[in-house]
Design a protein around this motif. Structure first.
Motif, short mmCIF file in Angstrom:
data_model
loop_
_atom_site.label_atom_id
_atom_site.label_comp_id
_atom_site.label_asym_id
_atom_site.label_seq_id
_atom_site.Cartn_x
_atom_site.Cartn_y
_atom_site.Cartn_z
N LYS A 70 0.56 -1.07 0.20
CA LYS A 70 0.02 -0.02 -0.01
C LYS A 70 0.77 1.17 -0.16
O LYS A 70 1.67 1.37 0.76
N LEU A 71 0.72 1.88 -0.96
CA LEU A 71 1.45 3.16 -1.02
C LEU A 71 0.68 4.52 -0.81
O LEU A 71 -0.58 4.56 -1.00
N ALA A 72 1.17 5.45 0.07
CA ALA A 72 0.31 6.56 0.31
C ALA A 72 1.25 7.86 -0.02
O ALA A 72 2.51 7.97 -0.41
N CYS A 73 0.21 8.92 -0.52
CA CYS A 73 1.08 10.27 -0.74
C CYS A 73 0.37 11.47 -0.25
O CYS A 73 -0.83 11.47 -0.12
N VAL A 74 1.19 12.29 0.40
CA VAL A 74 0.51 13.49 1.12
C VAL A 74 0.80 14.53 0.62
O VAL A 74 2.08 14.79 0.22
N VAL A 75 -0.07 15.51 0.42
CA VAL A 75 0.29 16.79 -0.09
C VAL A 75 0.56 17.70 0.92
O VAL A 75 -0.35 17.91 2.06
N GLY A 126 1.10 21.19 3.24
CA GLY A 126 0.20 22.10 3.41
C GLY A 126 0.61 23.41 2.74
O GLY A 126 -0.42 24.38 2.55
N SER A 127 1.64 23.68 2.30
CA SER A 127 2.14 24.77 1.44
C SER A 127 1.58 24.71 0.05
O SER A 127 1.78 25.53 -0.67
N ILE A 128 0.97 23.67 -0.28
CA ILE A 128 0.49 23.34 -1.69
C ILE A 128 -1.04 23.41 -1.98
O ILE A 128 -1.53 22.83 -0.81
N THR A 129 -1.36 23.92 -2.70
CA THR A 129 -2.61 24.07 -2.93
C THR A 129 -3.44 22.76 -2.99
O THR A 129 -3.16 22.07 -4.00
N THR A 130 -4.57 22.76 -2.36
CA THR A 130 -5.27 21.43 -2.61
C THR A 130 -5.36 20.80 -4.11
O THR A 130 -6.05 21.63 -4.96
N PRO A 131 -5.06 19.77 -4.51
CA PRO A 131 -5.24 19.36 -6.07
C PRO A 131 -6.56 18.87 -6.20
O PRO A 131 -7.39 18.69 -5.27
N LYS A 132 -6.90 19.12 -7.39
CA LYS A 132 -8.13 18.40 -7.91
C LYS A 132 -7.93 17.16 -8.96
O LYS A 132 -8.95 16.73 -9.26
N CYS A 133 -6.69 16.89 -9.04
CA CYS A 133 -6.35 15.60 -10.03
C CYS A 133 -5.13 15.07 -9.15
O CYS A 133 -4.18 15.64 -9.21
N ASN A 155 -8.80 15.41 0.82
CA ASN A 155 -8.20 15.47 -0.77
C ASN A 155 -6.73 15.84 -0.53
O ASN A 155 -6.18 16.43 -1.71
N ARG A 156 -6.08 15.49 0.48
CA ARG A 156 -4.63 15.96 0.58
C ARG A 156 -3.82 14.45 0.82
O ARG A 156 -2.44 14.69 1.06
N ARG A 157 -4.53 13.41 0.80
CA ARG A 157 -3.90 11.87 0.67
C ARG A 157 -4.29 11.14 0.05
O ARG A 157 -5.72 10.85 -0.26
N LEU A 158 -3.48 10.56 -1.01
CA LEU A 158 -3.93 9.74 -1.90
C LEU A 158 -3.25 8.39 -1.55
O LEU A 158 -2.01 8.06 -1.39
N THR A 159 -4.08 7.39 -1.77
CA THR A 159 -3.64 5.91 -1.38
C THR A 159 -3.57 5.03 -2.56
O THR A 159 -4.34 5.14 -3.47
#
Length: 129
Positions: A19-24, A26-33, A75-79
Motif C-alpha cells: 500500500k502506497l500513500a501520498c501526502v500533499v 500544507g504549502s501546496i494548493t489542494t489538488p483537483k487531480c 483531498n490531501r492524501r492519496l492511497t
C-alpha cells in the motif's frame, strides 16, 4: 517547490500486497487531480492510476483489477492499494498532483497526460520471490 511525500514502498513477494500513500504538504494548493506513475529501470514513466477529485478514476490495463486508488476527505492524501503483485510491477512509484482537474479523454481521466504541477520524489517497489 516542496514535493509531494510518498511512503509505503518496499519489497513484496509475487501475489502479495503493498500500500502506497501520498501526502500533499500544507504549502501546496489542494489538488483537483492526482495520479500514480511508475518507472522501471530502463523504462519509460507510465501512469498506473489517475483520480479526478470530481469522482472518476482510470487505471492502466496492466493493473486494472489489482490496484485501487483512493483519497481521504481532505483531498490531501492519496492511497494506492496494490494486490496480486507481479515482478513486472517493480518500479519507482511517483505521486503527482495538479491544481486543475484531470485532463479527460472520453469522459475519463487521461493516462497519457503527464503535465502535473506537483510531483513526489518516488518510492521504490520491488516484487521478487
Amino acid at each position: 517547490q516542496v514535493p509531494l511525500v510518498e511512503s509505503g514502498g518496499g519489497s513484496a513477494r509475487p501475489g502479495g500486497p503493498l500500500k502506497l500513500a501520498c501526502v500533499v504538504p500544507g504549502s501546496i494548493t489542494t489538488p483537483k487531480c492526482m495520479a500514480w506513475f511508475r518507472q522501471a529501470p530502463g523504462g519509460e514513466r507510465e501512469a498506473v492510476a489517475v483520480f479526478d477529485f470530481d469522482g472518476s478514476t482510470n487505471y492502466a490495463d496492466s493493473v486494472k483489477g489489482r490496484f485501487t486508488v483512493s483519497k481521504d476527505t481532505t483531498n490531501r492524501r492519496l492511497t494506492l492499494e496494490m494486490r496480486e503483485l507481479k515482478p513486472e510491477d517493480s518500479a519507482m512509484y511517483y505521486c503527482a498532483g495538479d491544481r486543475w482537474g484531470c485532463t479527460l479523454i472520453n469522459g475519463r481521466p487521461s493516462l497519457v497526460n503527464s503535465d502535473y504541477s506537483y510531483w513526489g520524489q518516488g518510492t521504490q517497489v520491488i516484487v521478487s520471490s
